[in-house]
Enzyme design. Structure first.
Site, PDB file in Angstrom:
ATOM      1  N   SER A 185      -3.438  -2.702   8.370  1.00  0.00           N
ATOM      2  CA  SER A 185      -2.284  -1.886   8.733  1.00  0.00           C
ATOM      3  C   SER A 185      -0.980  -2.667   8.721  1.00  0.00           C
ATOM      4  CB  SER A 185      -2.491  -1.255  10.121  1.00  0.00           C
ATOM      5  OG  SER A 185      -3.507  -0.302  10.089  1.00  0.00           O
ATOM      6  N   ASP A 229      -1.688   4.807   6.009  1.00  0.00           N
ATOM      7  CA  ASP A 229      -1.293   3.488   5.527  1.00  0.00           C
ATOM      8  C   ASP A 229      -2.404   2.886   4.678  1.00  0.00           C
ATOM      9  OD1 ASP A 229      -2.927   3.386   7.744  1.00  0.00           O
ATOM     10  OD2 ASP A 229      -1.882   1.736   8.717  1.00  0.00           O
TER      11      ASP A 229
END
Length: 580
Positions: A181, A427
């Site tokens: 992330s 993401d």
């Protein structure tokens, strides 16, 4: 003999060249796309130790020191790996192709950069939703539970299902096919690729996490170049990778005290989420800081209204005098919607007044929209990822429904504020997939209860309530949702009603083995041998494309397959952040 010696010499030269290619580097990397006028660092790393006067560094044929009007910082022998030079906080305002060539007596390094302009501003607001780790199967499961399906037709859509623009997003980082992330969100917030665990920097050979070459984030750009407001919302720790990538520049996403400091330094107008443990001084019980800085007091002194419960959040947001709002509602990650609303497990009893992501989104929009110059808001549904990792698909599905509800709030705002671009994207992705329906009444061992193809039929979850949630998940006909990567674990084919699934635990040799708890709870649970390394206790991210949806001005630019750095480019072009 001569031929053998020649081959040995060629081999040695090839090995030396390959070492040179691996270690020597220029940052930003080759083919980087850089917003005109943005602030970034340039670093050149040589393999050998050299003297400054031996170096020749040119940008488009001109001496780089003359281009930027100052000399570079010279590091004689960085970590014993060779000399480095560093230019901090440079800008290139003129669009075009830039070639940087760095020469030492033994090496020549070259990169090319595309400096692009944005043109004028085209809209007033951007709301960027991150469904952290959300894969297609999370969306499908959420739609089944939230909307229902009859004779093959869904009885409704999630809020982002009918957005007019869709793109497939590639998420790989500069160092690995599989991202995390930190670097995947950093691509959205800076337009630059970086490595796993890094945000807002290129990963160089510096030993200091905070000394790697930096690139400006969209939050920093907005605050430096406009009078717009900025909001950061997450149901994870605010120091976690996704919110952290809005404001931070570090090699290690674990630098959470630093990230908390950067959240305050960013001057973002609205900051809402978990992670309160990093905002209080070390003397406070439960604090995770190593100093006595009290960021909560700092926010208050800087004019922020404070909120620590759902009730305080709603009250402060509705106050028309509130222009800046800081709220933290949990010392760690907040609890997911399945636990908060129905099961009351995990830490809900300890923190019963946590707001929902929808309430944080609504509050953020109310406060930010008081700025006449517009706003940029990032909202992260972080717990989709937090539940995909331990293979807890029901909790991930409920938080995907919660994300849909939050997106609907933004869509309702956009009805009266059509100059708002809304983007919804993961993401990165996980490996989940729906393979059938589990029928408790089918005979035989547990695996035979999985109906596939025509035998799957449909699940019998109760009709969802007004918020879009069924009030029961442990029904007799359930989705058969399986992950493609996993540690050793016991598959029960039942939702985990007593708390988030813990698939594996360490044994005496520190290897992860199937958690025996679930075999004790359910005797017919299936032992599943893991397909991940034995040091891995949960599922991992995948390289599968992420599905992005968008609506509003500029959303038509999202189409086909796109790199994640292009999301940043569309946002800054829409806001005119690269114009003079």
């Amino acid at each position: 003999m001569k031929t053998s010696r020649l081959l040995q010499a060629v081999f040695a030269a090839t090995v030396a060249l390959s070492i040179s290619i691996v270690h020597a580097a220029i940052y930003p990397i080759d083919h980087a796309a850089i917003l005109a006028g943005s602030v970034f660092d340039i670093k050149v790393e040589f393999n050998s130790v050299v003297r400054p006067e031996e170096l020749q560094i040119e940008l488009n044929g001109s001496n780089i020191a003359k281009v930027f009007g100052r000399n570079f910082e010279f590091i004689p022998n960085e970590n014993g790996k060779g000399s480095s030079i560093l230019f901090r906080d440079v800008q290139l305002s003129k669009p075009g192709l830039y070639n940087l060539v760095a020469k030492s007596p033994d090496e020549t390094l070259k990169v090319s950069w595309d400096i692009y302009a944005s043109g004028p501003r085209k809209l007033k607001n951007i709301i960027l939703f991150i469904g952290d780790g959300m894969t297609v199967a999370n969306r499908t499961a959420a739609r089944v539970l939230s909307k229902g399906i009859v004779e093959g037709k869904y009885q409704g859509k999630l809020a982002f299902d009918d957005m007019p623009s869709t793109a497939m997003i590639g998420t790989s980082g500069s160092d690995s096919l599989i991202t995390d992330s930190a670097n995947s969100m950093s691509a959205y917030t800076t337009g630059h690729k970086t490595a796993v665990n890094a945000m807002g920097v290129y990963v160089s050979r510096s030993a200091d996490n905070l000394s790697h070459p930096r690139v400006e984030t969209i939050a920093e750009l907005i605050k430096r170049k406009t009078n717009m407001a900025v909001g950061i919302v997450s149901d994870a720790e605010l120091e976690d990778a996704t919110p952290g990538a809005m404001v931070s520049h570090t090699r290690r996403r674990a630098d959470k005290q630093y990230i908390a400091d950067q959240l305050f330094a960013s001057k973002a107008d609205v900051i809402l989420g978990g992670g309160s443990a990093y905002f209080y001084p070390a003397t406070t019980p439960g604090s995770k800081r190593k100093d006595n800085k009290n960021l909560v007091d700092d926010f208050k002194s800087a004019g922020y209204q404070l909120a620590f419960t759902k009730q305080e959040l709603l009250s402060e947001a509705q106050n028309k005098n509130t222009k800046k709002l800081f709220g933290v509602f949990h010392p760690d990650n907040m609890d997911g919607s399945l636990d908060r609303l129905y099961l009351k497990k995990n830490t809900v009893e300890l923190y019963p007044n946590q707001p929902d992501l929808t309430e944080m989104t609504q509050s953020a929009i109310e406060v930010l929209s008081r700025n006449p110059n517009g706003f940029f808001l990032m909202v992260e549904a972080a717990l989709i990822d937090k539940f995909n990792h331990p293979l807890d698909w029901e909790r991930a599905a409920f938080d995907t429904i919660m994300l849909s509800n939050a997106v609907q709030i933004a869509k309702d705002f956009a009805k009266t504020h059509p100059d708002t671009l809304i983007i919804v994207t993961p993401d990165h992705t996980h490996s989940g997939s729906i393979s059938g329906v589990v029928h408790d009444d089918r005979p035989g061992p547990l695996r035979e209860k999985v109906g596939i193809y025509a035998e799957a039929g449909y699940p019998n979850y109760p009709k969802a309530d007004m918020r879009g949630y069924p009030n029961k998940v442990d029904v007799s006909k359930r989705l058969a949702f399986f992950y493609g990567n996993y540690p050793d674990h016991y598959e029960t084919l039942h939702p985990k009603l007593d708390g988030t699934f813990v698939p594996a635990i360490k044994d005496a040799s520190s290897s992860y083995i199937a958690n025996p708890k679930y075999h004790q709870i359910q005797e017919d649970a299936i032992h599943v041998g893991g397909n991940l390394p034995v040091h891995q206790d949960s599922g991992v991210h995948t390289a599968d494309d992420a599905v992005l949806n968008a609506q509003g001005p500029g959303s038509e630019k999202f189409k086909g397959f796109m790199d994640n750095t292009e999301v940043f480019k569309i946002m800054v072009e829409s806001l005119g952040l690269g114009s003079k």
